[in-house]
Design a protein around this motif. Sequence first.
Motif, PDB file in Angstrom:
ATOM      1  N   ILE A   1       0.841  -1.195   0.000  1.00 23.49           N
ATOM      2  CA  ILE A   1       0.000   0.000   0.000  1.00 23.49           C
ATOM      3  C   ILE A   1       0.876   1.244   0.000  1.00 23.49           C
ATOM      4  CG2 ILE A   1      -1.782   1.273   1.265  1.00 23.49           C
ATOM      5  CD1 ILE A   1      -2.506  -1.472   2.577  1.00 23.49           C
ATOM      6  N   LEU A   2       0.651   2.129  -0.957  1.00 22.36           N
ATOM      7  CA  LEU A   2       1.399   3.384  -1.011  1.00 22.36           C
ATOM      8  C   LEU A   2       1.039   4.243   0.193  1.00 22.36           C
ATOM      9  CD1 LEU A   2       3.194   5.413  -2.627  1.00 22.36           C
ATOM     10  CD2 LEU A   2       1.052   6.258  -3.620  1.00 22.36           C
ATOM     11  N   VAL A   3       2.082   4.732   0.878  1.00 19.48           N
ATOM     12  CA  VAL A   3       1.872   5.622   2.020  1.00 19.48           C
ATOM     13  C   VAL A   3       2.105   7.066   1.608  1.00 19.48           C
ATOM     14  CG1 VAL A   3       2.669   6.272   4.322  1.00 19.48           C
ATOM     15  CG2 VAL A   3       2.530   3.841   3.688  1.00 19.48           C
ATOM     16  N   ILE A   4       3.259   7.328   0.969  1.00 16.21           N
ATOM     17  CA  ILE A   4       3.625   8.698   0.670  1.00 16.21           C
ATOM     18  C   ILE A   4       4.713   8.717  -0.406  1.00 16.21           C
ATOM     19  CG2 ILE A   4       5.492   8.964   2.368  1.00 16.21           C
ATOM     20  CD1 ILE A   4       4.076  11.647   3.193  1.00 16.21           C
ATOM     21  N   ARG A   5       4.762   9.809  -1.143  1.00 12.74           N
ATOM     22  CA  ARG A   5       5.732   9.975  -2.222  1.00 12.74           C
ATOM     23  C   ARG A   5       6.393  11.354  -2.092  1.00 12.74           C
ATOM     24  NH1 ARG A   5       4.459  10.266  -8.754  1.00 12.74           N
ATOM     25  NH2 ARG A   5       4.906  12.476  -8.942  1.00 12.74           N
ATOM     26  N   GLN A   6       7.680  11.383  -2.461  1.00 14.15           N
ATOM     27  CA  GLN A   6       8.466  12.620  -2.431  1.00 14.15           C
ATOM     28  C   GLN A   6       9.246  12.750  -3.721  1.00 14.15           C
ATOM     29  OE1 GLN A   6       8.957  15.020   0.329  1.00 14.15           O
ATOM     30  NE2 GLN A   6       9.969  16.180  -1.292  1.00 14.15           N
ATOM     31  N   GLU A   7       9.080  13.867  -4.407  1.00 13.05           N
ATOM     32  CA  GLU A   7       9.879  14.139  -5.594  1.00 13.05           C
ATOM     33  C   GLU A   7      11.180  14.803  -5.152  1.00 13.05           C
ATOM     34  OE1 GLU A   7       6.738  14.927  -5.123  1.00 13.05           O
ATOM     35  OE2 GLU A   7       5.535  14.578  -6.903  1.00 13.05           O
ATOM     36  N   ALA A   8      12.305  14.368  -5.714  1.00 14.31           N
ATOM     37  CA  ALA A   8      13.602  14.874  -5.270  1.00 14.31           C
ATOM     38  C   ALA A   8      13.779  16.359  -5.549  1.00 14.31           C
ATOM     39  CB  ALA A   8      14.725  14.082  -5.931  1.00 14.31           C
TER      40      ALA A   8
END
Lengths: 113, 119
Positions: free
Chosen positions: B46-53
């Motif tokens: 399950i995806l929790v969170i995403r961060q773009e560099a």
Amino acid sequence: AAGVIQSPRHLIKEKRETATLKCYPIPRHDTVYWYQQGPGQDPQFLISFYEKMQSDKGSIPDRFSAQQFSDYHSELNMSSLELGDSALYFCASSSTELGDTQYFGPGTRLTVL
Amino acid sequence: AQTVTQSQPEMSVQEAETVTLSCTYDTSENNYYLFWYKQPPSRQMILVIRQEAYKQQNATENRFSVNFQKAAKSFSLKISDSQLGDTAMYFCAFMKLGYSGAGSYQLTFGKGTKLSVIP
């Protein structure tokens, strides 16, 4: 919202048999990835498809093959099964228009006896 | 090749408390995404969170937030007000973006941190 569908959810095979795993991506997603997760391991990338063309290969044995069909569903074919192929196989789909985040299906648990 | 390291194999937290999971990564790339995925006992990812560099601002999703330190190649996950349903294996994952195009953005995972929320 619709999710990734994988079938079957569980599969039991004997050594040297073949298995076919199916993946139905989220509607309008154009990319499919396959991962293998052994017991107590992190998922390992196997192979990916974009717009029905193979894009990349990871640590996929030559005994395995995969394709993506015109309706975007994908199948992972596994032949000459070995005990070590017992694992959880995930399919994930993503959309290039929506930022490439991969959403995983529930997985297919393959047991080779 | 990219590597992702999660140095905490197991952690526990009391219900309603805050916990931070660590992740470091090694890459020579400049264009990438980082993710946290959660795998509960059901084994669903399950995806929790995403961060773009390229974004300096840390991502936040409800009780979940990250501390992204690009120069230090560190990407920790903070879970506030921990709930029993947060009990799961948490995987940090790296996605390299680049010239190969769509379909080549495979995820590289860390070994995971098993989080137990104690009532």
